[in-house]
Design a protein around this motif. Structure first.
Motif, PDB file in Angstrom:
ATOM      1  N   VAL A  18      -4.715   8.480  -4.795  1.00 31.70           N
ATOM      2  CA  VAL A  18      -3.371   8.781  -4.244  1.00 31.70           C
ATOM      3  C   VAL A  18      -2.542   9.600  -5.233  1.00 31.70           C
ATOM      4  N   ALA A  20       0.739  10.079  -6.081  1.00 28.13           N
ATOM      5  CA  ALA A  20       2.046   9.477  -5.790  1.00 28.13           C
ATOM      6  C   ALA A  20       3.171  10.471  -6.071  1.00 28.13           C
ATOM      7  N   GLY A  43       6.777   8.308  -2.833  1.00 25.06           N
ATOM      8  CA  GLY A  43       6.671   8.542  -4.278  1.00 25.06           C
ATOM      9  C   GLY A  43       7.987   8.415  -5.028  1.00 25.06           C
ATOM     10  N   THR A  46       7.862   5.715  -7.896  1.00 23.96           N
ATOM     11  CA  THR A  46       6.978   6.238  -8.951  1.00 23.96           C
ATOM     12  C   THR A  46       7.752   7.219  -9.828  1.00 23.96           C
TER      13      THR A  46
HETATM   14  N1  ATP Z   1       0.811   0.584  -9.256  1.00 23.01           N
HETATM   15  C1  ATP Z   1       0.264   1.243  -8.233  1.00 23.01           C
HETATM   16  N2  ATP Z   1      -1.057   1.188  -8.007  1.00 23.01           N
HETATM   17  C2  ATP Z   1      -1.630   1.866  -6.992  1.00 23.01           C
HETATM   18  N3  ATP Z   1      -0.943   2.641  -6.117  1.00 23.01           N
HETATM   19  C3  ATP Z   1       0.392   2.718  -6.275  1.00 23.01           C
HETATM   20  C4  ATP Z   1       1.062   2.025  -7.340  1.00 23.01           C
HETATM   21  N4  ATP Z   1       2.390   2.305  -7.253  1.00 23.01           N
HETATM   22  C5  ATP Z   1       2.532   3.129  -6.184  1.00 23.01           C
HETATM   23  N5  ATP Z   1       1.346   3.379  -5.607  1.00 23.01           N
HETATM   24  C6  ATP Z   1       1.110   4.255  -4.443  1.00 23.01           C
HETATM   25  O1  ATP Z   1       1.762   5.490  -4.698  1.00 23.01           O
HETATM   26  C7  ATP Z   1       2.406   5.960  -3.520  1.00 23.01           C
HETATM   27  C8  ATP Z   1       3.895   6.138  -3.802  1.00 23.01           C
HETATM   28  O2  ATP Z   1       4.501   4.839  -3.945  1.00 23.01           O
HETATM   29  P1  ATP Z   1       6.039   4.626  -4.282  1.00 23.01           P
HETATM   30  O3  ATP Z   1       6.241   3.166  -4.479  1.00 23.01           O
HETATM   31  O4  ATP Z   1       6.421   5.536  -5.391  1.00 23.01           O
HETATM   32  O5  ATP Z   1       6.733   5.122  -2.948  1.00 23.01           O
HETATM   33  P2  ATP Z   1       8.262   4.963  -2.484  1.00 23.01           P
HETATM   34  O6  ATP Z   1       8.661   6.298  -1.960  1.00 23.01           O
HETATM   35  O7  ATP Z   1       9.072   4.398  -3.577  1.00 23.01           O
HETATM   36  O8  ATP Z   1       8.125   3.926  -1.293  1.00 23.01           O
HETATM   37  P3  ATP Z   1       9.179   2.819  -0.737  1.00 23.01           P
HETATM   38  O9  ATP Z   1      10.239   3.593  -0.010  1.00 23.01           O
HETATM   39  O10 ATP Z   1       8.342   2.011   0.183  1.00 23.01           O
HETATM   40  O11 ATP Z   1       9.687   2.066  -1.927  1.00 23.01           O
HETATM   41  C9  ATP Z   1       2.080   4.976  -2.430  1.00 23.01           C
HETATM   42  O12 ATP Z   1       0.933   5.442  -1.737  1.00 23.01           O
HETATM   43  C10 ATP Z   1       1.738   3.699  -3.188  1.00 23.01           C
HETATM   44  O13 ATP Z   1       0.845   2.896  -2.462  1.00 23.01           O
END
Ligand code: ATP
Length: 323
Positions: A18, A20, A43, A46
């Protein structure tokens, strides 16, 4: 060009297969509130984790208040106040104590911290719970008050960069309004604010700029009016579909006016139409309602939500560019 208090350049971070974050570039200048939007998993967290040194990027650069945040995460972190997405661990503390501790950690004297804590609690209308202890079993303080307390901890003392990850989760409508006002106030007082939110409609009113992430990439960026596009006079015809989910703008019923964009989000269909076609649009939509092909409709100026749904593909949305 004004140096950003946060400069993110070409940032990439993978988790296995992925991506991210995939080449993300964005800037927050002092005094600016920048909204970071995107669906679940886009993302956003992240990105925030890398800015505050909790996660190392695979590639790219991050500068916080002039400091290389990858080489010197500790120094950079001292310039940032973060309200994380997860609830702050307040157990055993009252909002007063928690907010005062946050202010003291930012170097305020005991007296100044006490006054600043009370002031921000008043701004957010949480003084009623100011001296109530948060219990480990989740009792004592509601989720919304815990969230507002965490926000107050980030907002209580001036810092160059404030990062807020979903600050309005669990917060009621009246206090959300107070929170948004305070977010704008932080920017107006000179801080750079990076605001992660799903609440596009409400965030639109306080942000200077927006960055939309989708599957780790920036898919749109700019001011709300810039993103709404040159057709600032465009209108949005929103159709509420009947329970069978059939969209009459897609099937059969000929539309007697051009549709610049069609986005479907669940049982809502958003059609972007020209202002001069307002009358035709209303006549067509009311005929659809009379024939019970839609439950209702509304005609309003195009909002950022329309743009957001269009650039991210909506919630399983379909978009068409029929003219
Ligand atoms: N520690 C991790 N290990 C594996 N995959 C991860 C990890 N952290 C994030 N991901 C993956 O990276 C991608 C981005 O995740 P992220 O949490 O940054 O999204 P987000 O935009 O903050 O989402 P949300 O609005 O749900 O909080 C997703 O596919 C998630 O499953």
């Amino acid at each position: 060009m004004v140096q950003g208090v946060l400069e993110v350049e070409n940032l990439s971070r993978r988790f296995g297969a992925v991506a991210a974050n995939d080449g993300v570039t964005l800037r927050v200048r002092p005094g600016e509130v920048v909204g970071l939007l995107g669906h679940n998993g886009a993302g956003k967290t992240t990105l925030v984790s890398q800015v505050v040194g909790l996660l190392r990027p695979d590639e790219g650069a991050i500068t916080v208040a002039g400091t290389d945040a990858i080489a010197e995460p500790g120094t950079a972190r001292r310039c940032v106040a973060l309200q994380a997405q997860a609830q702050a661990p307040l157990d055993g503390l009252t909002p007063r104590t928690a907010i005062e501790i946050a202010a003291r950690l930012r170097g305020m004297s005991r007296a100044k911290a006490a006054a600043a804590a009370r002031a921000v609690a008043e701004e957010l209308d949480i003084t009623e719970w100011f001296d109530r202890r948060a219990m480990p079993d989740g009792g004592g303080l509601s989720g919304g008050v815990r969230r507002l307390t965490a926000f107050a901890m980030a907002a209580v003392a001036p810092v160059p960069l404030v990062i807020l990850d979903e600050p309005t989760n669990d917060v009621d409508a009246a206090r959300r309004r107070l929170l948004w006002k305070k977010v704008r106030g932080l920017g107006d007082a000179g801080a750079g604010v990076l605001l992660v939110t799903h609440n596009v409609a409400e965030a639109e009113r306080v942000v200077d700029d927006l960055v939309v992430l989708d599957k780790g990439k920036v898919v749109a960026a700019g001011s709300p009016s810039g993103l709404r596009g040159a057709g600032d006079h465009d209108l949005r015809l929103e159709l509420a579909l009947t329970s069978d989910g059939i969209d009459p703008s897609e099937t059969g019923a000929e539309i007697p006016f051009p549709v610049a964009r069609r986005v479907r989000a669940g049982r809502r269909v958003l059609l972007t139409v020209r202002a001069e076609d307002a009358e035709k649009a209303v006549a067509w939509a009311s005929a659809q309602r009379e024939d019970e092909r839609v439950e209702g409709y509304a005609l309003a100026p195009v909002t950022l939500e329309d743009v957001y749904l269009a650039v991210t593909g909506g919630n399983n949305a379909k978009e068409s560019g029929d003219a």
